[in-house]
Design a protein around this motif. Structure first.
Motif, PDB file in Angstrom:
ATOM      1  N   ARG A  69       0.822  -1.227   0.000  1.00  0.00           N
ATOM      2  CA  ARG A  69       0.000   0.000   0.000  1.00  0.00           C
ATOM      3  C   ARG A  69       0.855   1.275   0.000  1.00  0.00           C
ATOM      4  O   ARG A  69       0.387   2.349   0.348  1.00  0.00           O
ATOM      5  CB  ARG A  69      -0.949   0.039   1.201  1.00  0.00           C
ATOM      6  N   GLY A  70       2.136   1.126  -0.359  1.00  0.00           N
ATOM      7  CA  GLY A  70       3.038   2.289  -0.352  1.00  0.00           C
ATOM      8  C   GLY A  70       3.689   2.529   0.994  1.00  0.00           C
ATOM      9  O   GLY A  70       4.301   3.585   1.217  1.00  0.00           O
ATOM     10  N   ALA A  71       3.606   1.557   1.893  1.00  0.00           N
ATOM     11  CA  ALA A  71       4.074   1.748   3.273  1.00  0.00           C
ATOM     12  C   ALA A  71       5.553   2.100   3.364  1.00  0.00           C
ATOM     13  O   ALA A  71       5.961   2.915   4.204  1.00  0.00           O
ATOM     14  CB  ALA A  71       3.789   0.489   4.100  1.00  0.00           C
ATOM     15  N   ARG A 129       4.143  -0.442   9.382  1.00  0.00           N
ATOM     16  CA  ARG A 129       5.296   0.166   8.728  1.00  0.00           C
ATOM     17  C   ARG A 129       5.061   1.653   8.478  1.00  0.00           C
ATOM     18  O   ARG A 129       5.970   2.473   8.642  1.00  0.00           O
ATOM     19  CB  ARG A 129       5.574  -0.543   7.396  1.00  0.00           C
ATOM     20  N   MET A 130       3.849   2.018   8.104  1.00  0.00           N
ATOM     21  CA  MET A 130       3.513   3.416   7.833  1.00  0.00           C
ATOM     22  C   MET A 130       3.690   4.308   9.051  1.00  0.00           C
ATOM     23  O   MET A 130       4.024   5.477   8.928  1.00  0.00           O
ATOM     24  CB  MET A 130       2.059   3.537   7.362  1.00  0.00           C
ATOM     25  N   ILE A 131       3.433   3.759  10.235  1.00  0.00           N
ATOM     26  CA  ILE A 131       3.371   4.613  11.426  1.00  0.00           C
ATOM     27  C   ILE A 131       4.572   4.484  12.359  1.00  0.00           C
ATOM     28  O   ILE A 131       4.585   5.096  13.423  1.00  0.00           O
ATOM     29  CB  ILE A 131       2.076   4.339  12.224  1.00  0.00           C
ATOM     30  N   GLU A 132       5.605   3.723  11.953  1.00  0.00           N
ATOM     31  CA  GLU A 132       6.725   3.502  12.870  1.00  0.00           C
ATOM     32  C   GLU A 132       7.933   4.382  12.576  1.00  0.00           C
ATOM     33  O   GLU A 132       9.006   4.187  13.147  1.00  0.00           O
ATOM     34  CB  GLU A 132       7.127   2.025  12.847  1.00  0.00           C
ATOM     35  N   GLY A 133       7.769   5.403  11.727  1.00  0.00           N
ATOM     36  CA  GLY A 133       8.900   6.247  11.372  1.00  0.00           C
ATOM     37  C   GLY A 133       9.234   7.320  12.387  1.00  0.00           C
ATOM     38  O   GLY A 133      10.281   7.960  12.297  1.00  0.00           O
ATOM     39  N   GLY A 134       8.332   7.564  13.331  1.00  0.00           N
ATOM     40  CA  GLY A 134       8.602   8.574  14.358  1.00  0.00           C
ATOM     41  C   GLY A 134       7.729   9.810  14.271  1.00  0.00           C
ATOM     42  O   GLY A 134       7.993  10.811  14.935  1.00  0.00           O
ATOM     43  N   GLN A 135       6.652   9.762  13.474  1.00  0.00           N
ATOM     44  CA  GLN A 135       5.738  10.902  13.402  1.00  0.00           C
ATOM     45  C   GLN A 135       4.982  11.078  14.720  1.00  0.00           C
ATOM     46  O   GLN A 135       4.741  10.121  15.447  1.00  0.00           O
ATOM     47  CB  GLN A 135       4.750  10.743  12.240  1.00  0.00           C
ATOM     48  N   GLU A 136       4.618  12.329  14.993  1.00  0.00           N
ATOM     49  CA  GLU A 136       3.954  12.639  16.266  1.00  0.00           C
ATOM     50  C   GLU A 136       2.446  12.405  16.232  1.00  0.00           C
ATOM     51  O   GLU A 136       1.837  12.115  17.263  1.00  0.00           O
ATOM     52  CB  GLU A 136       4.223  14.093  16.656  1.00  0.00           C
ATOM     53  N   VAL A 137       1.833  12.554  15.061  1.00  0.00           N
ATOM     54  CA  VAL A 137       0.380  12.385  14.923  1.00  0.00           C
ATOM     55  C   VAL A 137       0.095  11.479  13.729  1.00  0.00           C
ATOM     56  O   VAL A 137       0.714  11.623  12.670  1.00  0.00           O
ATOM     57  CB  VAL A 137      -0.335  13.742  14.698  1.00  0.00           C
ATOM     58  N   VAL A 138      -0.820  10.529  13.912  1.00  0.00           N
ATOM     59  CA  VAL A 138      -1.261   9.681  12.805  1.00  0.00           C
ATOM     60  C   VAL A 138      -2.748   9.888  12.607  1.00  0.00           C
ATOM     61  O   VAL A 138      -3.552   9.663  13.515  1.00  0.00           O
ATOM     62  CB  VAL A 138      -0.982   8.187  13.065  1.00  0.00           C
ATOM     63  N   SER A 139      -3.099  10.334  11.411  1.00  0.00           N
ATOM     64  CA  SER A 139      -4.496  10.640  11.100  1.00  0.00           C
ATOM     65  C   SER A 139      -5.025   9.699  10.022  1.00  0.00           C
ATOM     66  O   SER A 139      -4.301   9.308   9.108  1.00  0.00           O
ATOM     67  CB  SER A 139      -4.598  12.090  10.619  1.00  0.00           C
ATOM     68  N   HIS A 140      -6.275   9.327  10.160  1.00  0.00           N
ATOM     69  CA  HIS A 140      -6.977   8.558   9.125  1.00  0.00           C
ATOM     70  C   HIS A 140      -8.425   9.033   9.116  1.00  0.00           C
ATOM     71  O   HIS A 140      -9.123   8.916  10.117  1.00  0.00           O
ATOM     72  CB  HIS A 140      -6.920   7.057   9.401  1.00  0.00           C
TER      73      HIS A 140
END
Length: 294
Positions: A122-124, A159-170
């Motif tokens: 999915r482009g992760a 994989r999409m959310i483990e890079g260190g971003q502070e907020v994850v939105s969907h």
């Protein structure tokens, strides 16, 4: 005040009230962002999504970057982004996005993407690398990633959310009863599950719902309850605007007072923060959402 050309055909449809008028994008800061976006061959949801706040946000030197191209595999009835078979993705895009964010001296970056359902992950990996490269070049920059529906590929989500971003939105986008009409290739319960799994990974979670597509206040309240139950922290509520005559028509223009009532209801029902207003979009005032206590 001048209306943006995004609603150029509006005279043929439901007339917009005065509270939905915005200024055309102008100014030195806007021009500088425009130049960098063009120079680095970047896609922004500001342009592809015809966002009414582009002038305000770009004028402040900020933008929401759209990775993985500008052609989406989904055909949602509300969205102005082109639908079709996307070309091969650019493996150098994460570096270019990171360099642009550094040049623009962005303090808080929002990154989103089209759906890439044809890709196994999915482009992760591109998602992950974009966050990693941005943090490497701009360690003080905070990041929100507005990620698409992974169609139940939970390994891709991680994989999409483990890079260190502070907020994850969907974004949920709408209430349950309107999903087939508004998001025919998505599932209400699956998006809730995606938010639940994101929260389980310890992330600050965020979602958005657009109003005026035929929902009732009771359905909005139920969606809020469902989101709280599945671990949502931050919710944005804004007015849907029909991008072209080929898209879903506006059923109702919601008055600013009603948006304020929805904000009160959301906080009362357990959301940590609610951004609610006619011109609110997912990334509007996103820098405020990084420090919301959760």
């Amino acid at each position: 005040m001048i209306e943006l050309p995004v609603i150029a055909e509006e005279a043929k449809r439901k007339k917009k009230p005065n509270w939905l008028r915005v200024k055309l994008p102008v100014g030195k800061e806007y021009a500088q962002v425009r130049k960098l976006v063009d120079e680095y061959k970047l896609h922004t949801i500001c342009e592809s999504g015809n966002c009414p706040n582009m002038g305000e946000c770009w004028g402040a030197g900020t933008a929401t970057f759209m990775i993985l191209g500008n052609v989406c595999t989904r055909g949602c009835s509300f969205c102005a982004v082109a639908t079709g078979r996307p070309p091969e993705y650019d493996t150098e895009e994460p570096q270019r996005v990171a360099e642009a964010i550094k040049l623009m001296e962005v303090k808080h970056a929002v990154i989103t993407s089209v759906n890439r359902d044809e890709l196994k992950d999915r482009g992760a990996e591109i998602w992950y690398q974009t966050v990693i490269e941005t943090k490497k070049l701009s360690p003080s920059t905070t990041i929100e990633t507005l990620i698409p529906d992974v169609k139940g590929n939970w390994d891709a989500l991680l994989r999409m959310i483990e890079g260190g971003q502070e907020v994850v939105s969907h974004n949920m986008e709408t209430v349950k009863s309107l999903y087939r009409r508004v998001r025919p290739q998505a599932k209400y319960d699956r998006s809730l599950e995606q938010i639940k799994r994101t929260k389980a990974e310890g992330k600050r979670t965020k979602s958005g719902i657009m109003l005026g597509v035929g929902e009732t206040p009771e359905e909005v309240h139920t969606a809020m309850d469902d989101l709280v139950e599945n671990g949502l922290d931050i919710l944005t509520l804004g007015q849907y605007l029909q991008p072209t005559k080929m898209h879903l028509e506006v059923a109702e223009f919601i008055h600013p007072d009603q948006f304020e009532l929805y904000k009160e209801e959301g906080l009362k029902r357990g959301l940590k923060y609610v951004e609610s207003g006619p011109l609110v979009r997912s990334s509007y005032h996103a820098e405020r959402h990084v420090n919301v206590p959760i």
